[in-house]
Design an enzyme around this catalytic site. Structure first.
Site, short mmCIF file in Angstrom:
data_model
loop_
_atom_site.label_atom_id
_atom_site.label_comp_id
_atom_site.label_asym_id
_atom_site.label_seq_id
_atom_site.Cartn_x
_atom_site.Cartn_y
_atom_site.Cartn_z
CB SER A 131 -0.92 -0.01 1.21
OG SER A 131 -0.17 -0.03 2.40
CE LYS A 170 -1.08 8.56 -0.32
NZ LYS A 170 -0.91 7.18 0.21
#
Lengths: 212, 212
Positions: A131, A170
């Site tokens: 991911s 992120k």
DNA sequence: TATTGACACGAACATGTGTTCTCTCCTATC
DNA sequence: GATAGGAGAGAACACATGTTCGTGTCAATA
């Protein structure tokens, strides 16, 4: 810096080797015996030379008071970071408090060159799945995080998205009342989500990958 | 394991603390003075208790012969790997011999969990450019290599392609008299080249990335 | 009460260990 | 050849340090 004599180099090597074997430095007589030197005074003589050239530090009157200059200070700052669990997209990540005094079997080490600032509050997680492949973090990598609930704009953080029930890694930008989560890979599109939806778990400090 | 008495706990803490400050263990009398214990024999008594319970190891007759059981073995195996240069697609990579005793300013640390086998012959290079992005290795990452000129099929190695005058990091497969170099990213096509064209520089052992 | 065992005390003892002093050997230099 | 200095030898000294012995205190237990 002047060259060391063969004997001085041998003494230095032996001290290093001794320190690897035991957890305390050798005595003058240990060195004397190992290197078949006739007298302790010769060892003392060469030790003084080594000290003058900055290779070792000696604590007078103190037995085994020899310290290696580079190693000691360098090695001391290495911190062992516990790998306390896994991080996967679809599940909350464990935080240090969850596993108080548990049986951490694996650690990763980081030295001062990798760590800016203090090594406090660090923990590590093994990445499951791909991911985070957009940040060049592969399945099986270990990510090192610093525990914090807030962050500056532009920092890469591990966040828990409440609605999506998903963990992601992120770059974080607060824009008004929403948050832009920017993937490290610039070809990918950013995610926009309300500020209330994100929960910062920690700041990304490093990645360690090892091949078998 | 039975609980430690308050005094034994204090002694254990002090030894740990002492080891952080100095690079050698404390003497019995150091402990005695610090904790205001009336007699060295009391210290000796409690040290024996600590040894029986496996917290420390003692070397009889040897001054400062106290070792902490958990710490020592764990910390000692950390190796500092010198970052001796850069690795970029279009240039040969430096090898350890090139920079004999040079001024290496940066190191990366790796512990036993990251290293299978011995930590000998290791060196590290900082990656310049994104030529290894297919292996999830970004610009600025540090790759850790083990110096070797040969390798097994399937290992990831740094190779120098003579004709192309190019360095690359690929999985290595010898197929007859040619070599297949397989990118880590399975969506990319392998490279085929004659065996004479490849020169193995080292085996990829690990990757370390750190964020500022 | 008497006993036992964990823990502590103080003092000696024996050795480990850093330090120092005097010689000797060798090599470079004038 | 004379001299000076680096390197080493050998022995003794002084103190640092681990070890041990006899004793004392206190709480738990029979």
């Amino acid at each position: 810096m002047k060259d060391l004599s063969r004997r001085q180099q041998a003494i230095l090597d032996y001290i290093e080797h001794f320190l690897d074997e035991n957890d305390y430095p050798p005595t003058i007589r240990d060195i004397q015996t190992e290197l078949a030197i006739s007298s302790t005074s010769v060892v003392d003589y060469n030790l003084k030379a080594l000290e003058n050239r900055g290779h070792i530090r000696r604590n007078s009157k103190i037995s085994r008071g020899i310290e290696l200059v580079n190693r000691s200070s360098g090695r001391r700052n290495v911190v062992a970071i516990p790998v306390i669990g896994q991080i996967a997209a679809g599940s909350p990540i464990p935080v240090p408090g969850d596993l108080e005094g548990s049986d951490v079997t694996e650690t990763v080490e980081m030295g001062p060159d990798q760590l800016r600032g203090s090594g406090q509050g660090l923990f590590a997680l093994r990445v499951k799945g791909q991911s985070m492949i957009d940040a060049f973090i592969d399945d099986g990598d270990v990510v090192v995080l610093k525990q914090q609930e807030t962050c500056e704009n532009g920092e890469t953080v591990a966040v828990w998205l409440k609605d999506e029930r998903e963990t992601t890694l992120k770059k974080f930008y607060l824009e008004g009342d929403r948050v832009r989560l920017q993937p490290a890979n610039s070809t990918m599109q950013p995610i926009y989500t309300p500020a209330e939806n994100v929960e910062i778990q920690g700041r990304l400090v490093g990645v360690v990958r090892s091949y078998a």
